[in-house]
Scaffold this motif. Structure first.
Motif, mmCIF file in Angstrom:
data_model
loop_
_atom_site.group_PDB
_atom_site.id
_atom_site.type_symbol
_atom_site.label_atom_id
_atom_site.label_comp_id
_atom_site.label_asym_id
_atom_site.label_seq_id
_atom_site.Cartn_x
_atom_site.Cartn_y
_atom_site.Cartn_z
ATOM 1 N N ALA A 165 0.822 -1.221 0.000
ATOM 2 C CA ALA A 165 0.000 0.000 0.000
ATOM 3 C C ALA A 165 0.849 1.261 0.000
ATOM 4 O O ALA A 165 0.375 2.342 -0.341
ATOM 5 N N LEU A 166 2.108 1.107 0.395
ATOM 6 C CA LEU A 166 2.872 2.287 0.812
ATOM 7 C C LEU A 166 3.003 3.444 -0.148
ATOM 8 O O LEU A 166 2.471 4.495 0.162
ATOM 9 N N PRO A 167 3.632 3.336 -1.302
ATOM 10 C CA PRO A 167 3.791 4.618 -1.993
ATOM 11 C C PRO A 167 2.433 5.250 -2.313
ATOM 12 O O PRO A 167 2.304 6.472 -2.290
ATOM 13 N N GLY A 168 1.436 4.420 -2.516
ATOM 14 C CA GLY A 168 0.098 4.915 -2.850
ATOM 15 C C GLY A 168 -0.554 5.714 -1.738
ATOM 16 O O GLY A 168 -1.458 6.520 -1.996
ATOM 17 N N LEU A 169 -0.110 5.524 -0.505
ATOM 18 C CA LEU A 169 -0.727 6.236 0.625
ATOM 19 C C LEU A 169 -0.264 7.690 0.726
ATOM 20 O O LEU A 169 -0.874 8.491 1.429
ATOM 21 N N VAL A 170 0.819 8.013 0.030
ATOM 22 C CA VAL A 170 1.423 9.342 0.201
ATOM 23 C C VAL A 170 0.456 10.457 -0.206
ATOM 24 O O VAL A 170 0.317 11.471 0.487
ATOM 25 N N ARG A 188 10.024 9.301 -4.137
ATOM 26 C CA ARG A 188 9.491 9.587 -5.471
ATOM 27 C C ARG A 188 8.034 10.039 -5.362
ATOM 28 O O ARG A 188 7.633 11.034 -5.960
ATOM 29 N N ALA A 189 7.253 9.313 -4.568
ATOM 30 C CA ALA A 189 5.832 9.659 -4.400
ATOM 31 C C ALA A 189 5.676 11.011 -3.717
ATOM 32 O O ALA A 189 4.765 11.787 -4.048
ATOM 33 N N VAL A 190 6.562 11.303 -2.773
ATOM 34 C CA VAL A 190 6.520 12.590 -2.060
ATOM 35 C C VAL A 190 6.813 13.737 -3.035
ATOM 36 O O VAL A 190 6.139 14.767 -3.017
ATOM 37 N N VAL A 191 7.806 13.528 -3.901
ATOM 38 C CA VAL A 191 8.135 14.549 -4.911
ATOM 39 C C VAL A 191 6.933 14.764 -5.822
ATOM 40 O O VAL A 191 6.510 15.897 -6.069
ATOM 41 N N ASN A 192 6.336 13.681 -6.290
ATOM 42 C CA ASN A 192 5.204 13.792 -7.204
ATOM 43 C C ASN A 192 3.996 14.450 -6.558
ATOM 44 O O ASN A 192 3.241 15.162 -7.210
ATOM 45 N N ALA A 193 3.805 14.202 -5.260
ATOM 46 C CA ALA A 193 2.646 14.749 -4.563
ATOM 47 C C ALA A 193 2.890 16.174 -4.069
ATOM 48 O O ALA A 193 1.966 16.827 -3.579
ATOM 49 N N GLY A 194 4.146 16.631 -4.171
ATOM 50 C CA GLY A 194 4.465 17.962 -3.647
ATOM 51 C C GLY A 194 4.371 18.021 -2.137
ATOM 52 O O GLY A 194 4.117 19.076 -1.562
ATOM 53 N N ALA A 195 4.573 16.881 -1.491
ATOM 54 C CA ALA A 195 4.486 16.811 -0.026
ATOM 55 C C ALA A 195 5.861 17.060 0.593
ATOM 56 O O ALA A 195 6.848 17.260 -0.108
ATOM 57 N N PRO A 214 9.506 20.435 -0.984
ATOM 58 C CA PRO A 214 9.754 20.685 -2.406
ATOM 59 C C PRO A 214 10.804 21.773 -2.610
ATOM 60 O O PRO A 214 10.766 22.822 -1.972
ATOM 61 N N GLY A 215 11.758 21.465 -3.483
ATOM 62 C CA GLY A 215 12.813 22.430 -3.790
ATOM 63 C C GLY A 215 14.087 22.225 -2.994
ATOM 64 O O GLY A 215 15.102 22.852 -3.283
ATOM 65 N N THR A 216 14.064 21.366 -1.996
ATOM 66 C CA THR A 216 15.268 21.111 -1.195
ATOM 67 C C THR A 216 15.861 19.759 -1.599
ATOM 68 O O THR A 216 15.185 18.961 -2.252
ATOM 69 N N PRO A 217 17.119 19.500 -1.204
ATOM 70 C CA PRO A 217 17.728 18.210 -1.571
ATOM 71 C C PRO A 217 16.890 17.036 -1.060
ATOM 72 O O PRO A 217 16.415 17.068 0.073
ATOM 73 N N CYS A 218 16.689 16.045 -1.914
ATOM 74 C CA CYS A 218 15.880 14.891 -1.510
ATOM 75 C C CYS A 218 16.803 13.713 -1.190
ATOM 76 O O CYS A 218 18.022 13.814 -1.315
#
Lengths: 247, 254
Positions: free
Chosen positions: A112-117, A135-142, A161-165
């Motif tokens: 379930a994990l990346p989908g829960l983000v 990756r999911a966090v970047v895509n979600a802008g979280a 968003p915008g900081t080193p990941c």
């Protein structure tokens, strides 16, 4: 933000509300916030308890692992009577007891994990597939906080968003720092709590937009030495996870 | 239950050890969970307060249904749920100059999670007189401090803070506020110190004062030394028994 503080909220969170950096406005932000906790092991347990106590309105707990005896020597969100439950379900009972106003959802499906983000403001990651999460966090802008603990050693890094990941950090550097998802290795609960509370603190700072977050700062703790270290992390334009994406 | 982080010998030491927590509030909550989880055999809880709704934002030992209950009883329930074999001893009394020495002598290590200056000086003096190591933590708004005092090895609280602040000059948590995660951080560091004192492993904070800022997520370290002129632990001490600490702190130590 469409939340209000009840009279009970004002009493319960009075020690927050009186702080100029938080205030009633900040407490409403905390109440309106949603946090996904990926992992309710050693560090994740402490993070979860303190985020629920702080008044985060919506908490999603993901952890498919079954609670075993060994968990109880290192993770404080569980009780013996929950042995055999998933760690997500076990921690959920404790969080609801601390704060019945929080909407706490437990997810124990391994995939379930990346989908829960999606739909969460901040992810506190201590277990799971961190690269998929990032990756999911970047895509979600979280935003996210990655925190790992082994023995009495821990590390953390925050992202918005915008900081080193996480992908901007060379894997060997990450490994050397011990910034890795938790497995079944043992941890000293006291040290795990230092790391977990650090993650919770960073999550609250990201929600409130106050202070200097651990973005771009690889934070390390050595419990046996009682020392803290920090190294800078730079953004990599060719990062496979966040490269080319601007805030 | 075994924890691979500790050798069997260290686990044995933890099981035989006894720790007294002065205060079951914010600092005490995180300390108590961590010590019980680590397998400390006997934990004493000294607190006369009852759980208040405004505590729950940071005192994670207490649940919402516990509001109104004595803190030590609420605490015992949570600790036994985590680690059933632990001996939890309740002292629902105010710590005073009359009872402190006798109480402290029953424990190997004392952890000060109190919230006022009168109690801090009382805990310090009683630890020096009883020869007990003490882990000290304090919190204020977004900032905290932690260090370890061992009589005969490094400074005591009075060496660093010879006199209490003027009455009323330092607001309490109720007056000034405190971010809920702060006692979690400082209390967990305190618990780690207790584990090192008990097992003999690692480097404790003797002679080192950690100063923490949650807003900056920064910890700085200050070297602190024993004061040879300290009235309680110096070369020629003038304090040989516990005094009136409310009076010493100007009657407004709370």
């Amino acid at each position: 933000m469409n939340v209000t503080l009840t009279e009970q909220d004002i009493l319960r969170y009075s020690r927050h509300i009186i702080l100029p950096e938080i205030g009633g406005r900040g407490q409403k932000r905390i109440k309106a916030a949603s946090v996904l906790l990926a992992g309710l092991g050693a560090a994740g347990s402490a993070a979860a308890l303190y985020l629920a106590a702080a008044g985060v309105g919506r908490l999603t707990l993901w952890d498919p692992a079954r609670l075993i005896e060994d968990d109880l020597v290192r993770s404080i969100a569980h009780t013996r009577s929950h042995l055999g439950l998933s760690r997500a379900a076990s921690a959920r009972e404790k969080l609801v007891a601390i704060n019945p106003d929080a909407v706490v959802t437990a997810s124990e499906a391994p995939d379930a994990l990346p989908g829960l983000v999606e739909g969460h403001q901040v992810v506190v990651a201590t277990c799971g597939d961190w690269m998929a999460l990032q990756r999911a966090v970047v895509n979600a802008g979280a935003a996210a906080v990655f925190a790992g603990v082994r023995g009495a050693y821990g590390a953390a890094l925050a992202y918005r968003p915008g900081t080193p990941c996480l992908g901007c950090l060379p894997p060997e550097e990450r490994g050397e720092a011990g910034l890795m998802p938790e497995g079944r290795e043992d941890a000293v609960a006291a040290a795990a709590d230092v790391v977990g509370v650090t993650a919770a603190t960073e999550a609250l700072k990201l929600i409130l937009d106050i202070g200097n977050p651990l973005t771009g700062r690889l934070w390390r703790y050595d419990g046996w030495a009682a020392t803290f270290r920090e190294t800078r992390v730079a953004r990599r334009p060719d990062c496979p996870l966040c490269g080319g994406k601007d805030a | 239950m075994m924890n691979a982080c500790f050798t069997p010998e260290e686990q044995e030491r933890l099981a035989r050890a006894s720790v007294l927590l002065v205060g079951c509030g914010g600092l005490g909550s995180s300390v108590a969970y961590a010590l019980a989880a680590a397998g400390v055999g006997r934990i004493g809880l000294c607190d006369m307060d009852r759980v208040d709704l405004s505590n729950l934002q940071r005192q994670v030992l207490h649940h919402t249904v516990d509001v109104g209950r004595p803190k030590v009883e609420s605490a015992r329930e949570k600790l036994l749920a985590l680690r059933p074999g632990t001996r939890i001893e309740l002292h629902p009394v105010a710590l005073t100059s009359e009872n402190a020495l006798e109480l402290f002598r029953q424990y190997d290590v004392v952890l000060d999670g109190s919230d006022n200056f009168a109690t801090r000086y009382l805990v310090n003096d009683a630890c020096v007189l009883a020869g007990r190591p003490q882990v000290h933590g304090s919190i204020f708004r977004f900032d905290g401090q932690v260090t370890t005092f061992v009589p005969g090895h490094g400074p005591c609280y009075r060496c660093i803070y010879p006199t209490p602040p003027p009455p009323g000059s330092v607001p309490s948590c109720a007056e000034a506020g405190v971010i809920g995660v702060l006692p979690g951080f400082i209390g967990s560091l305190m618990a780690m110190e207790a584990l090192k004192l008990i097992t003999g492993r690692g480097d404790t904070l003797i002679g080192r004062l950690l100063i923490y800022s949650a807003l900056d997520m920064d910890v700085s370290e200050v070297q602190v030394r024993r004061n040879p002129d300290c009235p309680i632990c110096g070369d020629h001490p003038t304090i040989h028994e516990l005094i009136d600490y409310e009076q010493f702190c100007g009657g407004a130590g709370r």
